[in-house]
Design a protein around this motif. Structure first.
Motif, mmCIF file in Angstrom:
data_model
loop_
_atom_site.group_PDB
_atom_site.id
_atom_site.type_symbol
_atom_site.label_atom_id
_atom_site.label_comp_id
_atom_site.label_asym_id
_atom_site.label_seq_id
_atom_site.Cartn_x
_atom_site.Cartn_y
_atom_site.Cartn_z
ATOM 1 N N ASN A 1 0.816 -1.225 0.000
ATOM 2 C CA ASN A 1 0.000 0.000 0.000
ATOM 3 C C ASN A 1 0.841 1.263 0.000
ATOM 4 O O ASN A 1 0.375 2.328 -0.413
ATOM 5 C CB ASN A 1 -0.934 0.000 1.210
ATOM 6 C CG ASN A 1 -2.003 -1.076 1.099
ATOM 7 O OD1 ASN A 1 -2.155 -1.692 0.050
ATOM 8 N ND2 ASN A 1 -2.734 -1.291 2.168
ATOM 9 N N ASN B 1 -0.879 4.281 -2.473
ATOM 10 C CA ASN B 1 -1.811 5.230 -1.860
ATOM 11 C C ASN B 1 -1.781 6.560 -2.611
ATOM 12 O O ASN B 1 -1.005 6.747 -3.547
ATOM 13 C CB ASN B 1 -1.457 5.417 -0.390
ATOM 14 C CG ASN B 1 -0.120 6.090 -0.228
ATOM 15 O OD1 ASN B 1 -0.030 7.310 -0.278
ATOM 16 N ND2 ASN B 1 0.937 5.313 -0.084
ATOM 17 N N HIS C 1 -10.348 -5.193 1.493
ATOM 18 C CA HIS C 1 -10.991 -4.775 0.242
ATOM 19 C C HIS C 1 -9.960 -4.173 -0.707
ATOM 20 O O HIS C 1 -9.009 -3.533 -0.256
ATOM 21 C CB HIS C 1 -12.043 -3.675 0.516
ATOM 22 C CG HIS C 1 -13.219 -4.129 1.289
ATOM 23 N ND1 HIS C 1 -14.337 -4.675 0.699
ATOM 24 C CD2 HIS C 1 -13.469 -4.114 2.610
ATOM 25 C CE1 HIS C 1 -15.232 -4.969 1.635
ATOM 26 N NE2 HIS C 1 -14.730 -4.646 2.813
ATOM 27 N N LEU D 1 -8.743 -1.203 -2.947
ATOM 28 C CA LEU D 1 -8.976 0.238 -3.055
ATOM 29 C C LEU D 1 -8.167 0.722 -4.254
ATOM 30 O O LEU D 1 -6.961 0.511 -4.327
ATOM 31 C CB LEU D 1 -8.515 0.964 -1.786
ATOM 32 C CG LEU D 1 -8.632 2.498 -1.801
ATOM 33 C CD1 LEU D 1 -10.078 2.941 -1.941
ATOM 34 C CD2 LEU D 1 -8.024 3.102 -0.545
ATOM 35 N N ILE E 1 -13.693 2.144 -2.021
ATOM 36 C CA ILE E 1 -13.290 0.739 -2.043
ATOM 37 C C ILE E 1 -14.248 -0.058 -2.923
ATOM 38 O O ILE E 1 -15.396 0.318 -3.114
ATOM 39 C CB ILE E 1 -13.257 0.105 -0.634
ATOM 40 C CG1 ILE E 1 -14.640 0.123 0.017
ATOM 41 C CG2 ILE E 1 -12.227 0.773 0.242
ATOM 42 C CD1 ILE E 1 -14.730 -0.741 1.258
ATOM 43 N N THR F 1 -8.507 2.835 4.630
ATOM 44 C CA THR F 1 -8.224 3.663 3.464
ATOM 45 C C THR F 1 -7.332 4.844 3.792
ATOM 46 O O THR F 1 -7.035 5.645 2.905
ATOM 47 C CB THR F 1 -9.545 4.184 2.894
ATOM 48 O OG1 THR F 1 -10.217 4.922 3.923
ATOM 49 C CG2 THR F 1 -10.446 3.040 2.467
ATOM 50 N N VAL G 1 -13.559 8.227 2.663
ATOM 51 C CA VAL G 1 -13.533 7.281 1.555
ATOM 52 C C VAL G 1 -14.708 6.333 1.762
ATOM 53 O O VAL G 1 -14.904 5.830 2.861
ATOM 54 C CB VAL G 1 -12.214 6.486 1.513
ATOM 55 C CG1 VAL G 1 -12.262 5.413 0.451
ATOM 56 C CG2 VAL G 1 -11.056 7.429 1.264
ATOM 57 N N HIS H 1 -17.009 3.389 2.282
ATOM 58 C CA HIS H 1 -16.815 2.005 2.704
ATOM 59 C C HIS H 1 -18.075 1.222 2.422
ATOM 60 O O HIS H 1 -19.148 1.722 2.647
ATOM 61 C CB HIS H 1 -16.514 1.924 4.202
ATOM 62 C CG HIS H 1 -15.227 2.558 4.580
ATOM 63 N ND1 HIS H 1 -15.162 3.824 5.083
ATOM 64 C CD2 HIS H 1 -13.962 2.129 4.495
ATOM 65 C CE1 HIS H 1 -13.901 4.123 5.326
ATOM 66 N NE2 HIS H 1 -13.150 3.119 4.971
#
Lengths: 400, 93
Positions: free
Chosen positions: A55, A59, A241, A243, A282, A350, A398, A400
């Motif tokens: 990540n 990101n 999940h 993203l 997501i 997130t 973000v 969800h």
């Protein structure tokens, strides 16, 4: 270091005082602060792939601390203050740019939630302002603030001290700082199991490169934390999940503020080189595949083009997905676990990038003293039993 | 985008559906007997496997019925779907 390398790629040793699982931003920051603040330098950071390739490479680099509740404001603001001194501290250019973060409101509930959050932020010493549509237009002239669009801009919250940083440089700066203090950074080393005493205490990790003994084990594996917890036999309230995010080709500078919209769902900034960096919501389903469905990208682009008509002429250069570990209250989980000698830092979902130095700082303290750092205390796993949740779905921004 | 086999309507695009997470999470048979930890487990804890997963979907833009799907969380391959009460398709574990 010879030949201009920032850090050394180490062979695994036999054992360490602390083994950190995951060499992303949080793992590297944890190692750095363990060494810098606690004198614990017999530390290995194990990474199943390459350093900062999860990540941390995926990101959208947004940094802010404008969360609603006291517990969250405290830990995210702690992180932002560490960001503000991090380049000097590491002696490394992170391209940290406090260009301000604007969160748009498109309907009455957004406005009410935004104004409430601004007031809560100010009471907690977090810089925050409410901007009306005219102020928004002055701040971001290319934003379409016409009242006739489907989701008109009714205002926004603004955190001037928020911004972005160059994610790779953040990882490399922390890696350098940790390496200089004796931490071993070990790549291509996947944890496949744990060795335990008859009483259950963990004494080391089985890896794809052999057994490594550990006094304490610190999980720092974001979307893969559940996989590790499964091996240890305890459950976490996490769902992993995909993203997704994307970048455009390099463009002239047109946007000097980070703009986020919860309701139409896009968040965008323009990187120093000129590419537009945009994040999506997501994907609804659980997934570890580091990719998501195209309709999520399509919705995100539709939102971006409505808000920024000028973006209609940009091209998507690349899209990708990371695996985020979403908790029920959109807040992280930090602290000891039911397994002796094992600690966890996960559930950042997130929004983990902004927390990189803060999470590392409080997690290192938690591991060093085998008890939660005061700022981490409200974020323990036991809150799901006591019911003391820290609901940040509004501020998480973000979907969800 | 996933192509999801609704057991009543056939293969349809993912955008017609909503996700319901882990399947077969039964309401506690004796709720009064649960302590706080057991309630936490029921309310908040869900399996999060890297591999085959039995999960719920609802065909929001179609028949509006709930059903279960066996899907792989890495490849996103779907082994099949089944109606509530039916037997899940077999997959190699």
């Amino acid at each position: 270091m010879p030949d201009g390398k920032l850090w050394e790629d180490r062979e695994p040793g036999n054992s360490y005082d602390v083994v950190i699982v995951g060499a992303g931003g949080h793992g590297l920051a944890t190692a750095y602060y363990l060494a810098r603040d606690h004198g614990i330098t017999d530390v290995a950071v194990l990474e199943r792939g390459w350093l900062a390739g999860g990540n941390m490479a995926r990101n959208t680099t947004i940094i802010r601390s404008n969360y609603l509740w006291d517990e969250s404001a405290a830990i995210y603001e702690h992180s932002l203050r560490l960001w503000e001194g991090l380049e000097d501290d590491l002696g490394h250019d992170l391209k940290f740019s406090q260009r301000g973060v604007l969160n748009l409101a498109h309907n009455l509930p957004d406005v009410r939630e935004g104004v409430r959050r601004v007031n809560a932020n100010r009471l907690n010493g977090v810089d925050a302002e409410w901007l009306d549509p005219d102020d928004v237009k002055k701040l971001v002239p290319i934003l379409n603030t016409s009242p006739s669009v489907r989701f008109p801009v009714l205002g926004g919250t603004f955190q001037p001290r928020g911004g972005i940083a160059r994610h790779d440089q953040v990882a490399w700066g922390l890696a350098k700082g940790a390496d200089e203090r004796g931490v071993h950074l070990i790549q291509n080393c996947e944890v496949t199991g744990f060795r335990r005493t008859p009483g259950g205490a963990v004494t080391g990790v089985e890896t794809s490169r052999g057994f490594i003994g550990a006094g304490r084990v610190a999980l720092c594996a974001a979307g893969h934390t559940s996989v590790l917890a499964d091996m240890l036999g305890f459950r976490l309230p996490l769902q992993s999940h995909p993203l997704q995010a994307l970048v455009s080709e390099l463009l002239e500078q047109v946007l000097d503020t980070v703009v986020m919209s919860n309701a139409v769902h896009v968040y965008v900034s323009q990187a120093h080189k000129g590419e537009l960096v945009m994040g999506a919501g997501i994907d609804a389903f659980n997934g570890y595949g580091q990719r998501g469905s195209f309709h999520v990208i399509e919705q995100q682009i539709a939102a971006a083009v409505e808000l920024f008509p000028v973006f209609a002429r940009a091209h998507v250069l690349r899209t990708w997905g990371g695996i985020v570990d979403v908790s029920p209250d959109a807040s992280p989980i930090i602290g000891p676990t039911p397994v002796e000698n094992v600690f966890v830092n996960c559930g950042w979902g997130t929004g983990g990038f902004k927390a990189t130095p803060g999470a590392g700082h409080v997690y290192a303290d938690t591991i060093a003293h085998a008890r939660p750092h005061p700022l981490a205390e409200p974020f323990g796993l036991e809150r799901f039993t006591t019911g003391a949740l820290i609901d940040e779905h509004g501020a998480a921004a973000v979907a969800h | 985008m996933l192509l999801i086999p609704c057991p009543w309507c056939g293969d349809r695009d993912e955008v017609e559906f909503h996700y319901g997470g882990q399947a077969h999470v039964a309401y506690p048979s004796d709720p009064d007997a649960l302590d706080d930890a057991a309630w936490a487990d029921y309310v908040f804890m869900r399996d999060n496997p890297k591999g085959w997963f039995r999960e719920r979907w609802t065909h929001t833009a179609g028949c509006r019925r709930w059903f279960n799907v066996v899907r792989h969380t890495v490849t996103y391959e779907i082994a099949g779907s089944y109606r509530p009460g039916d037997v899940p398709p077999k997959v190699a574990s």
